[in-house]
Design an enzyme around this catalytic site. Sequence first.
Site, mmCIF file in Angstrom:
data_model
loop_
_atom_site.group_PDB
_atom_site.id
_atom_site.type_symbol
_atom_site.label_atom_id
_atom_site.label_comp_id
_atom_site.label_asym_id
_atom_site.label_seq_id
_atom_site.Cartn_x
_atom_site.Cartn_y
_atom_site.Cartn_z
ATOM 1 N N HIS A 126 17.310 -19.196 -9.091
ATOM 2 C CA HIS A 126 16.213 -18.261 -9.344
ATOM 3 C C HIS A 126 16.055 -17.986 -10.838
ATOM 4 O O HIS A 126 16.426 -16.932 -11.341
ATOM 5 C CB HIS A 126 16.436 -16.963 -8.566
ATOM 6 N N SER A 127 15.475 -18.957 -11.516
ATOM 7 C CA SER A 127 15.284 -18.891 -12.961
ATOM 8 C C SER A 127 13.820 -19.175 -13.288
ATOM 9 O O SER A 127 12.985 -19.373 -12.401
ATOM 10 C CB SER A 127 16.173 -19.932 -13.649
ATOM 11 N N PHE A 128 13.498 -19.198 -14.564
ATOM 12 C CA PHE A 128 12.141 -19.526 -14.992
ATOM 13 C C PHE A 128 11.738 -20.916 -14.516
ATOM 14 O O PHE A 128 10.570 -21.159 -14.211
ATOM 15 C CB PHE A 128 12.049 -19.426 -16.516
ATOM 16 N N HIS B 231 12.488 -22.332 -11.671
ATOM 17 C CA HIS B 231 11.999 -22.160 -10.301
ATOM 18 C C HIS B 231 10.611 -21.526 -10.315
ATOM 19 O O HIS B 231 9.727 -21.921 -9.538
ATOM 20 C CB HIS B 231 12.977 -21.274 -9.520
ATOM 21 N N ASP C 221 6.906 -21.029 -2.491
ATOM 22 C CA ASP C 221 8.239 -20.513 -2.806
ATOM 23 C C ASP C 221 9.342 -21.312 -2.110
ATOM 24 O O ASP C 221 10.447 -21.446 -2.646
ATOM 25 C CB ASP C 221 8.322 -19.040 -2.411
#
Length: 512
Positions: free
Chosen positions: A272-274, A276, A404
């Site tokens: 769950h980072s930039f 993603h 998502d």
Amino acid sequence: MRTVFAVNKPELCHELFEHFAGCNVVHLSSVSELLVYLYAHRLSGEDTFERTLSLVVHQQPQRDSQSSSDPELESITTAELAYLVQKQFPCFSLSVTAPAEVPKALKHLRECASLYASRLARVSTWMYNNYEGCKKPFTGHETHNACQQDETTPNSSSCSANVYTMLSHLTRVRNNSHQSAGLPCTKLISTALNLRDLIILPKDKVSSDHYWKLISTWDFCAMSLSTSELIWCSYLILKKVAHDANFHISDNDLFLFLLSLEASYHQGNKFHSFRHAVDVMQATWQLCCHLKSHFEKNSSILVVCVAAIGHDVGHPGTNNALMCDPISPVAKLYNKASVLENFHTEIFSDLLQEHWPQILQQKTILSDTILATDMALHSQYVQLMDAGPSKLPSLLSLILKAADISNVTRPLHISTNWAVLITCEFSECAALLKSIQNNDIYGHKVTDCDEPIPDCIESILIKYPSIPKGQLLFINAFAESLFAGLAECFQELRFLHNNVQANKKFWEGKCK
């Protein structure tokens, strides 16, 4: 402590330099130089400014000593610089102080060093530390004191230096929302700096045509791109959808928005980072392109694409279960309901208010689409498709929800790489829970995900043998029903279900 930034040539006596033994002391002649340094090192990956605590020692300029040609950014006070750093680099462990306050600042930061001793310690600090930060909204008239102890905060290791916690981030956002006007950070930076110059692309890939080809296909692989390339791809998509929707934003302001957004994600997160976030926005845009005939206005496409890139902002790299048990201060504020999704929405809305307030004209869509990414609500959204194509807001929510979890619909080699990252994050969550139960968070170390992922799938499965079962579990429990429903409602999206089925068949073969 890793780095001390000396800005505007502060008068640091010999005694103060003794406090910096072992630190990297960087001398910068202006605030502009400081910002360029932070952006450039973050983009290159040389320093995330999250793993250790750093300090900015700012010599406040004399107002009458500034040339009329100097950008207004260079004349800001130390208090204003502290505010600007917190607004533009919210996840950075970067404190700002005046030279006279250095000893106090260093004392407090050293007291907080254990909070950053390991990856698990940092994540635990973000989630569970009850440090709220300053309780008063910034007005621009404060006398700055970076080390003022907040006596109402029960955690003895907390100080008003910028030690990041989710609660302090949220508190700051809520406090700022109550003021009519603060320091115009965006205007000050965009006037002083050409942000495009910070986006360094490979020499053989400087053409926009190269990146348009990457983002215009379902084979998009965000993991193959640098942070600068991710920002460039995001710029291309948002510039186009904004133009189509007749929402004006200058190139410099759009780059500043993306740089500030990237700095609001934790770069060390496994999944769950930039990266993603950009992947989800590209998927969202592609789904909107396939379903364009179902949209009455282009502004809806812009809003859902913006929601996509901000949908996980400030994510701690864990999940709602760990936010709620053991219960975190933020979970208490949201009554343990869609905790992360509500947190992301509030944080992102504040960022948009600063950088792109036009988008907030459709804040309901923004909130609804981000909320749809809560997997606890998965079955509700699947059931929405039983009656056929939904109304537009529900369609936007379904698009972002599908984007998502679209990793399992990507080509197998891309999908497998994402599976590695989510496997690493799940392992980290399990390690954090175990450490909490054993009360050894600060001593337990987990290797940051710096090792490159093996090139071929077979090598990946040797290193991560649990992936086939994990992928099948996710597909069977969540992805298959969602993408089957979308395929039934929208002929244009049948390829997603076909891809899921193909990937599922491969993983079933690996489990025999």
